[in-house]
Design a protein around this motif. Structure first.
Motif, PDB file in Angstrom:
ATOM      1  N   GLN A   1      -2.213 -48.155 -22.350  1.00  0.00           N
ATOM      2  CA  GLN A   1      -2.321 -47.345 -21.135  1.00  0.00           C
ATOM      3  C   GLN A   1      -0.991 -46.676 -20.797  1.00  0.00           C
ATOM      4  N   LEU A   2       0.110 -47.431 -20.910  1.00  0.00           N
ATOM      5  CA  LEU A   2       1.415 -46.848 -20.602  1.00  0.00           C
ATOM      6  C   LEU A   2       1.825 -45.810 -21.651  1.00  0.00           C
ATOM      7  N   LEU A   3       1.524 -46.084 -22.913  1.00  0.00           N
ATOM      8  CA  LEU A   3       1.819 -45.098 -23.946  1.00  0.00           C
ATOM      9  C   LEU A   3       1.040 -43.802 -23.704  1.00  0.00           C
ATOM     10  N   LEU A   4      -0.229 -43.946 -23.338  1.00  0.00           N
ATOM     11  CA  LEU A   4      -1.047 -42.766 -23.059  1.00  0.00           C
ATOM     12  C   LEU A   4      -0.483 -41.995 -21.867  1.00  0.00           C
ATOM     13  N   GLN A   5      -0.027 -42.726 -20.852  1.00  0.00           N
ATOM     14  CA  GLN A   5       0.555 -42.075 -19.685  1.00  0.00           C
ATOM     15  C   GLN A   5       1.839 -41.332 -20.056  1.00  0.00           C
ATOM     16  N   LEU A   6       2.621 -41.931 -20.949  1.00  0.00           N
ATOM     17  CA  LEU A   6       3.839 -41.279 -21.412  1.00  0.00           C
ATOM     18  C   LEU A   6       3.501 -40.008 -22.188  1.00  0.00           C
ATOM     19  N   GLY A   7       2.546 -40.117 -23.107  1.00  0.00           N
ATOM     20  CA  GLY A   7       2.135 -38.936 -23.869  1.00  0.00           C
ATOM     21  C   GLY A   7       1.587 -37.842 -22.973  1.00  0.00           C
ATOM     22  N   ASP A   8       0.751 -38.224 -22.010  1.00  0.00           N
ATOM     23  CA  ASP A   8       0.175 -37.235 -21.086  1.00  0.00           C
ATOM     24  C   ASP A   8       1.259 -36.572 -20.236  1.00  0.00           C
ATOM     25  N   SER A   9       2.269 -37.354 -19.827  1.00  0.00           N
ATOM     26  CA  SER A   9       3.348 -36.780 -19.011  1.00  0.00           C
ATOM     27  C   SER A   9       4.125 -35.741 -19.802  1.00  0.00           C
ATOM     28  N   PHE A  10       4.399 -36.031 -21.081  1.00  0.00           N
ATOM     29  CA  PHE A  10       5.033 -35.024 -21.933  1.00  0.00           C
ATOM     30  C   PHE A  10       4.149 -33.776 -22.042  1.00  0.00           C
ATOM     31  N   ARG A  11       2.866 -34.002 -22.316  1.00  0.00           N
ATOM     32  CA  ARG A  11       1.950 -32.874 -22.534  1.00  0.00           C
ATOM     33  C   ARG A  11       1.834 -31.999 -21.283  1.00  0.00           C
ATOM     34  N   LEU A  12       1.744 -32.628 -20.126  1.00  0.00           N
ATOM     35  CA  LEU A  12       1.566 -31.877 -18.885  1.00  0.00           C
ATOM     36  C   LEU A  12       2.832 -31.154 -18.455  1.00  0.00           C
ATOM     37  N   GLN A  13       3.946 -31.457 -19.123  1.00  0.00           N
ATOM     38  CA  GLN A  13       5.169 -30.676 -18.921  1.00  0.00           C
ATOM     39  C   GLN A  13       5.389 -29.698 -20.072  1.00  0.00           C
ATOM     40  N   ASP A  14       4.307 -29.489 -20.860  1.00  0.00           N
ATOM     41  CA  ASP A  14       4.360 -28.582 -22.016  1.00  0.00           C
ATOM     42  C   ASP A  14       5.379 -29.025 -23.060  1.00  0.00           C
ATOM     43  N   ARG A  15       5.615 -30.332 -23.125  1.00  0.00           N
ATOM     44  CA  ARG A  15       6.494 -30.883 -24.160  1.00  0.00           C
ATOM     45  C   ARG A  15       5.576 -31.524 -25.205  1.00  0.00           C
TER      46      ARG A  15
ATOM     47  N   LEU B   1       5.530 -31.661 -28.557  1.00  0.00           N
ATOM     48  CA  LEU B   1       5.992 -32.396 -29.739  1.00  0.00           C
ATOM     49  C   LEU B   1       6.140 -33.894 -29.474  1.00  0.00           C
ATOM     50  N   PRO B   2       6.893 -34.303 -28.422  1.00  0.00           N
ATOM     51  CA  PRO B   2       6.949 -35.745 -28.155  1.00  0.00           C
ATOM     52  C   PRO B   2       5.589 -36.318 -27.761  1.00  0.00           C
ATOM     53  N   ALA B   3       4.746 -35.504 -27.122  1.00  0.00           N
ATOM     54  CA  ALA B   3       3.398 -35.975 -26.773  1.00  0.00           C
ATOM     55  C   ALA B   3       2.616 -36.291 -28.037  1.00  0.00           C
TER      56      ALA B   3
ATOM     57  N   ALA C   1      -6.713 -36.194 -25.832  1.00  0.00           N
ATOM     58  CA  ALA C   1      -5.362 -35.822 -25.386  1.00  0.00           C
ATOM     59  C   ALA C   1      -4.544 -35.292 -26.561  1.00  0.00           C
ATOM     60  N   TYR C   2      -4.696 -35.926 -27.714  1.00  0.00           N
ATOM     61  CA  TYR C   2      -4.011 -35.485 -28.939  1.00  0.00           C
ATOM     62  C   TYR C   2      -4.416 -34.058 -29.295  1.00  0.00           C
ATOM     63  N   SER C   3      -5.702 -33.773 -29.187  1.00  0.00           N
ATOM     64  CA  SER C   3      -6.176 -32.421 -29.504  1.00  0.00           C
ATOM     65  C   SER C   3      -5.612 -31.390 -28.533  1.00  0.00           C
ATOM     66  N   GLU C   4      -5.458 -31.765 -27.263  1.00  0.00           N
ATOM     67  CA  GLU C   4      -4.889 -30.838 -26.281  1.00  0.00           C
ATOM     68  C   GLU C   4      -3.428 -30.530 -26.605  1.00  0.00           C
ATOM     69  N   ALA C   5      -2.686 -31.559 -27.026  1.00  0.00           N
ATOM     70  CA  ALA C   5      -1.275 -31.333 -27.392  1.00  0.00           C
ATOM     71  C   ALA C   5      -1.179 -30.454 -28.634  1.00  0.00           C
ATOM     72  N   LEU C   6      -2.063 -30.673 -29.584  1.00  0.00           N
ATOM     73  CA  LEU C   6      -2.081 -29.828 -30.774  1.00  0.00           C
ATOM     74  C   LEU C   6      -2.410 -28.378 -30.410  1.00  0.00           C
ATOM     75  N   PHE C   7      -3.327 -28.200 -29.466  1.00  0.00           N
ATOM     76  CA  PHE C   7      -3.671 -26.847 -28.996  1.00  0.00           C
ATOM     77  C   PHE C   7      -2.441 -26.172 -28.391  1.00  0.00           C
ATOM     78  N   GLN C   8      -1.649 -26.945 -27.626  1.00  0.00           N
ATOM     79  CA  GLN C   8      -0.424 -26.381 -27.049  1.00  0.00           C
ATOM     80  C   GLN C   8       0.522 -25.880 -28.138  1.00  0.00           C
ATOM     81  N   ARG C   9       0.519 -26.554 -29.283  1.00  0.00           N
ATOM     82  CA  ARG C   9       1.375 -26.140 -30.411  1.00  0.00           C
ATOM     83  C   ARG C   9       0.729 -25.021 -31.226  1.00  0.00           C
ATOM     84  N   GLN C  10      -0.422 -24.523 -30.744  1.00  0.00           N
ATOM     85  CA  GLN C  10      -1.183 -23.454 -31.418  1.00  0.00           C
ATOM     86  C   GLN C  10      -1.686 -23.896 -32.796  1.00  0.00           C
TER      87      GLN C  10
END
Length: 462
Positions: A242-256, A258-260, A280-289
């Motif tokens: 849960q904490l790892l997911l929260q960390l990844g989501d926090s990176f992603r929601l700041q448009d970061r 790669l660390p997400a 969530a992984y797919s959303e971060a990949l989408f951000q990276r185009q």
């Protein structure tokens, strides 16, 4: 030659040290000299109980009570032995009698309360804890237990009062501080909860439950950088999923992204079939185009959880980003079949088409959705946005006027006011535009404080 008092003191020391045999010898030595020595009888009964000599334990304790009826501790010890032997009814009667004999002591009431809890009689336990508190308003156990009982019954204001009073006596008790923070959270007092958790964290900086609650509040209030700073102090192996997911989501929601992506991949090594993490992984990949891979991962998430709207959203957006319009339509049709009674696929697809600048198709989907869900606020607003962008202002305004008054702050009511403002601005009605934007800002602020709104997928977009 040692005195009786000295031998008794030796017996007590042996008993507390676990030297039962030596304690027994000392007690017998005293009782050989004076068979009515009450303290020796009391201790001898406890020693006999430790030796599992039930008859001798009862005999010695009852005689101690007979010799010294004014000593409440002898009676409480006998009650504990009855409870340990599961003679709960007898223990209860004995404690009620003791409570009547010692009406100013909180101890019998506390034991009766604990016995009631053991028998799942919460109401009676509450009565006895309250009685103990009346007799001793500094009774920490009663304050804590009454706080717990109030919390169980969702009486959070009452629980806050009890836990607060308990903390006044033990201000550095991290368990009590954590309990109090949970009640503040449930009572929607996030600022007080956060302050309480910060203090608890300063006293116990390695308590992961406290850290998780701090992160939950920061995440809920969009303080993503705080979440990152707090969790980056740990290695990934020290954090639960849960904490790892929260960390990844926090990176992603700041448009970061790669660390997400790195964090999500760590989680997926342990939980490769978790649809939430995959989405969530797919959303971060989408951000990276990385649209093709994002689409494939989103599809995996949907196979595991067909109604997972975040994965559906990424799936649709990935197709549109690659100009795969037929694939996007097919994905939308499949989602309608998966969720035949939900307006959400219509809202998501209409929004995605509008963001992809396919306004005519967005209007078509929005209109079809409205035929099935004519009272859906979000669909009305999304379709109004499309008409505004198409410069069909009268239709956009007509749709927005169908919305109910914004009595409760929500994503739809907030967005509607901003949309009113944009429409009025486009038609050069400056005063009305300013009024609408002002109300939209007020509703947006109220929405951020509304837990129901914070729990929706729209919250991050307000």
């Amino acid at each position: 030659m040692p005195t009786v008092e000295q031998i008794l003191q030796q017996a007590i020391q042996h008993f507390h040290a676990g030297n039962i045999k030596e304690a027994c010898v000392c007690c017998e030595s005293v009782l050989a000299f004076d068979g009515n020595q009450a303290d020796a009888l009391h201790l001898y009964g406890l020693v006999a109980h430790s030796n599992e000599n039930k008859a001798l334990a009862h005999q010695s304790l009852l005689k101690a009570i007979e010799v010294a009826p004014q000593e409440i501790q002898y009676r409480l010890s006998y009650a504990r032995i009855l409870i340990s032997e599961n003679q709960l009814d007898q223990a209860s009667l004995h404690l009620i009698n003791t409570d009547n004999l010692f009406p100013t002591s909180d101890q019998p009431a506390l034991m009766l309360a604990q016995l009631s809890l053991q028998q799942d009689n919460i109401a009676l336990a509450k009565h006895y804890f309250e009685q103990a508190l009346v007799r001793n308003n500094h009774c920490l156990e009663a304050l804590v237990q009454l706080g717990c009982i109030a919390r169980i019954h969702n009486e959070y204001k009452t629980a806050i009062t009890y836990f607060g009073a308990a903390i006044a006596f033990e201000p550095d008790n991290t368990t009590l501080l954590h309990d109090l923070s949970q009640c503040y959270i449930q009572n929607d007092q996030l600022d007080l909860a956060y302050q309480t958790l910060v203090k608890a964290h300063s006293l116990n900086p390695h308590n992961m439950e406290i850290i998780q609650d701090l992160c939950n509040i920061d995440y809920r209030q969009k303080n993503y950088e705080n979440v990152i700073k707090r969790l980056q102090q740990f290695s990934p192996t020290e954090l639960d999923t849960q904490l790892l997911l929260q960390l990844g989501d926090s990176f992603r929601l700041q448009d970061r992204s790669l660390p997400a992506i790195h964090i999500y991949e760590i989680i997926l090594q342990q939980s490769p079939y978790d649809p939430i993490v995959l989405s969530a992984y797919s959303e971060a990949l989408f951000q990276r185009q990385r649209y093709s891979l994002a689409n494939n991962i989103a599809k995996r998430a949907l196979l595991l959880q067909p109604d997972l709207l975040s994965a559906f959203t990424t799936n649709i957006n990935s197709h549109l980003a690659q100009q795969q319009f037929k694939a996007a339509d097919d994905c939308f049709s499949a989602q309608i079949n998966n969720m035949p009674n939900s307006p959400e696929p219509w809202i998501i697809y209409c929004s995605a088409l509008e963001r992809a600048n396919d306004i005519n198709r967005a209007i078509e989907v929005g209109q079809q959705g409205l035929t099935q869900y004519p009272q859906n606020d979000a669909l009305l607003v999304k379709l109004a946005i499309c008409y505004r962008r198409n410069k069909t202002y009268d239709k956009a305004l007509d749709l927005l006027t169908q919305l109910p008054p914004p009595e409760q702050p929500s994503y739809a009511s907030t967005l509607a006011q901003f949309e009113f403002g944009k429409l009025y601005d486009a038609t050069e009605n400056v005063e009305s535009a300013m009024q609408a934007f002002t109300l939209g800002n007020q509703l947006a602020y109220a929405s951020w404080q509304n837990p129901a709104v914070q729990q929706t997928r729209y919250y991050q977009k307000i």
